[in-house]
Design a protein around this motif. Structure first.
Motif, PDB file in Angstrom:
ATOM      1  N   GLU A  61       0.857  -1.196   0.000  1.00 15.93           N
ATOM      2  CA  GLU A  61       0.000   0.000   0.000  1.00 15.93           C
ATOM      3  C   GLU A  61       0.888   1.240   0.000  1.00 15.93           C
ATOM      4  OE1 GLU A  61      -2.830   0.514   3.237  1.00 15.93           O
ATOM      5  OE2 GLU A  61      -3.644   2.347   2.314  1.00 15.93           O
ATOM      6  N   HIS A 107      -1.445  -0.796  -3.924  1.00 16.82           N
ATOM      7  CA  HIS A 107      -2.710  -0.196  -3.476  1.00 16.82           C
ATOM      8  C   HIS A 107      -2.526   1.315  -3.364  1.00 16.82           C
ATOM      9  CE1 HIS A 107      -5.030  -3.814  -1.759  1.00 16.82           C
ATOM     10  NE2 HIS A 107      -3.980  -4.313  -2.390  1.00 16.82           N
ATOM     11  N   ASN A 109      -4.580   4.889  -2.286  1.00 15.66           N
ATOM     12  CA  ASN A 109      -5.765   5.477  -1.649  1.00 15.66           C
ATOM     13  C   ASN A 109      -6.340   6.577  -2.531  1.00 15.66           C
ATOM     14  OD1 ASN A 109      -5.913   4.270   1.210  1.00 15.66           O
ATOM     15  ND2 ASN A 109      -3.751   4.835   0.991  1.00 15.66           N
ATOM     16  N   GLU A 141      -7.995   1.988  -3.422  1.00 18.72           N
ATOM     17  CA  GLU A 141      -8.715   1.898  -2.144  1.00 18.72           C
ATOM     18  C   GLU A 141      -9.641   3.099  -2.022  1.00 18.72           C
ATOM     19  OE1 GLU A 141      -6.282   1.263   1.280  1.00 18.72           O
ATOM     20  OE2 GLU A 141      -5.368  -0.548   0.450  1.00 18.72           O
ATOM     21  N   THR A 143     -13.272   4.858  -0.117  1.00 17.98           N
ATOM     22  CA  THR A 143     -14.024   4.789   1.132  1.00 17.98           C
ATOM     23  C   THR A 143     -15.514   4.678   0.821  1.00 17.98           C
ATOM     24  OG1 THR A 143     -14.026   7.183   1.240  1.00 17.98           O
ATOM     25  CG2 THR A 143     -12.338   6.054   2.499  1.00 17.98           C
ATOM     26  N   PHE A 171     -10.925  -1.760  -3.884  1.00 15.44           N
ATOM     27  CA  PHE A 171     -11.194  -2.248  -2.533  1.00 15.44           C
ATOM     28  C   PHE A 171     -11.869  -1.140  -1.719  1.00 15.44           C
ATOM     29  CE2 PHE A 171      -8.342  -6.058  -1.346  1.00 15.44           C
ATOM     30  CZ  PHE A 171      -8.377  -6.579  -2.629  1.00 15.44           C
ATOM     31  N   ASP A 173     -11.882   0.722   1.653  1.00 13.14           N
ATOM     32  CA  ASP A 173     -10.947   0.946   2.756  1.00 13.14           C
ATOM     33  C   ASP A 173     -11.728   1.190   4.048  1.00 13.14           C
ATOM     34  OD1 ASP A 173      -8.552   1.267   4.039  1.00 13.14           O
ATOM     35  OD2 ASP A 173      -7.991   3.117   2.999  1.00 13.14           O
ATOM     36  N   ASP A 174     -11.100   0.853   5.185  1.00 15.35           N
ATOM     37  CA  ASP A 174     -11.686   1.135   6.509  1.00 15.35           C
ATOM     38  C   ASP A 174     -13.130   0.665   6.584  1.00 15.35           C
ATOM     39  OD1 ASP A 174      -9.321   2.399   7.260  1.00 15.35           O
ATOM     40  OD2 ASP A 174      -9.983   4.290   6.401  1.00 15.35           O
ATOM     41  N   LYS A 194     -11.234  -3.826   3.198  1.00 11.99           N
ATOM     42  CA  LYS A 194     -10.243  -3.799   4.265  1.00 11.99           C
ATOM     43  C   LYS A 194     -10.958  -3.488   5.567  1.00 11.99           C
ATOM     44  CE  LYS A 194      -6.080  -2.292   3.264  1.00 11.99           C
ATOM     45  NZ  LYS A 194      -4.989  -1.364   2.853  1.00 11.99           N
ATOM     46  N   GLY A 196     -11.284  -2.034   8.899  1.00  8.73           N
ATOM     47  CA  GLY A 196     -10.610  -0.902   9.531  1.00  8.73           C
ATOM     48  C   GLY A 196      -9.869  -1.295  10.800  1.00  8.73           C
ATOM     49  N   GLU A 234      -6.702  -4.875   8.744  1.00  4.24           N
ATOM     50  CA  GLU A 234      -5.703  -3.817   8.940  1.00  4.24           C
ATOM     51  C   GLU A 234      -5.324  -3.690  10.410  1.00  4.24           C
ATOM     52  OE1 GLU A 234      -5.974  -0.014   6.626  1.00  4.24           O
ATOM     53  OE2 GLU A 234      -8.097  -0.522   6.626  1.00  4.24           O
ATOM     54  N   GLN A 254      -2.438  -6.729   7.353  1.00  2.00           N
ATOM     55  CA  GLN A 254      -1.514  -5.606   7.248  1.00  2.00           C
ATOM     56  C   GLN A 254      -1.350  -5.041   8.648  1.00  2.00           C
ATOM     57  OE1 GLN A 254      -3.235  -2.785   4.591  1.00  2.00           O
ATOM     58  NE2 GLN A 254      -1.444  -1.449   4.474  1.00  2.00           N
TER      59      GLN A 254
END
Ligand code: C2E
Ligand code: MG
Ligand code: MG
Ligand code: MG
Length: 266
Positions: A61, A107, A109, A141, A143, A171, A173-174, A194, A196, A234, A254
């Motif tokens: 990432e 990856h 963001n 990634e 949100t 993907f 994220d969080d 992922k 969070g 994560e 991760q």
């Protein structure tokens, strides 16, 4: 009376507010200059995403670094001042250019502002072509907030479909910190999620299998599996957490236990 009190309160907070505003304006100006000059002030660090059974990295990432502030401070600031499209393009280009050096999927963001920009898929296509990064080696990634319609009914779902047609993976994220309903998630055109780090850390150390957090984490994994999505945990910092997540069935993770974000070696 009430008005007077309000005034007093305002007067009381003013110095701090002014100071915060001054710092914000100074940072925005410095960030504009860093972007315009590109003299090496902005860099990318990389953190491995690993196979939890072997510990081997399966992807990296990219995380932006700037000596003047942490991403937690300057990313939201860049969003507020509409610098995010430019900053995001810089990150994307750099990450795709550096991909050949490590050879793993990278990856990147993507902030809601970038994703909602109509030119975004075009930018991604252009950067892939210009850098020679294979589309399968890029994972974006995003949100949950960017995938939920705003008041005007705008969301980035169509953009995500176009990106996936380019061969790029997407993907969430969080996952779990936003507002996706189950129905919504099932309809979202993504490849993975992922979990969070707030959830990973809420498990406790050592993890308590009876805790609500543990049930929630197990449920999120079951959901990902039911939808055929990859799931990355994560924020794994300790052996006990790793053992527990593996027992639950997580295969990707991760965290500081495997490696902190670091510059790309030579
Ligand atoms: P994120 O994408 O969820 O990235 C994970 C964050 O958790 C990173 O913080 C990483 O250093 C940190 N982290 C990783 N493992 C652990 C762990 O085991 N324990 C703990 N406590 N933390 C861990 P970082 O680099 O400060 O980034 C913070 C957030 O800023 C990122 O969260 C992401 O939302 C945003 N960000 C960072 N770089 C970029 C970028 O290039 N573009 C955009 N749009 N956002 C970025
Ligand atoms: Mg991320
Ligand atoms: Mg994350
Ligand atoms: Mg985050």
């Amino acid at each position: 009376r009430a008005k007077d009190e309000g005034k007093d309160r305002l007067a009381f907070y003013e110095p701090g507010l002014q100071e915060a505003l001054r710092r914000e304006m100074a940072l925005v100006e410095a960030l504009r200059e860093a972007l315009a000059g590109d003299q090496g002030e902005l860099t990318l660090f990389y953190q491995p995403i690993v196979d939890l059974t072997t510990g081997a990295p399966v992807a990296l990432e990219a995380l932006i670094r700037w000596p003047k502030a942490s991403p937690g401070e300057f990313i939201p600031l860049a969003e507020r001042h509409r610098l995010m499209p430019e900053l995001g393009a810089w990150v994307l280009r750099r990450a795709c250019r550096e991909q050949a050096r490590h050879g793993l999927p990278v990856h990147v963001n993507v902030s809601p502002q970038e994703l909602l920009h109509p030119g975004y898929p075009g930018l991604v296509a252009q950067v892939l072509e210009e850098t020679g990064c294979p589309p399968r080696a890029l994972v974006l990634e995003v949100t949950e907030t960017a995938l939920i319609p705003d008041e005007r009914g705008r969301d980035a779902t169509l953009t995500v479909r176009i990106l996936r047609e380019l061969g790029v993976r997407v993907f969430l994220d969080d996952f779990g910190s936003g507002y996706s309903s189950l129905e919504r998630l099932a309809a979202l055109p993504v490849d993975g999620l992922k979990l969070g780090q707030a959830f990973t850390q809420a498990l406790g150390n050592p993890p308590d299998p009876q805790s609500p957090a543990a049930r929630l984490v197990a449920a999120v994994l079951a959901l990902a599996q039911a939808l055929g999505l990859a799931a990355v945990a994560e924020g794994i910092e300790g052996e006990a957490t790793l053992a527990y997540l593996r027992r639950l069935g997580f295969t990707l993770g991760q965290g500081f236990l495997f490696g902190r974000p670091a510059p790309l070696g030579v």
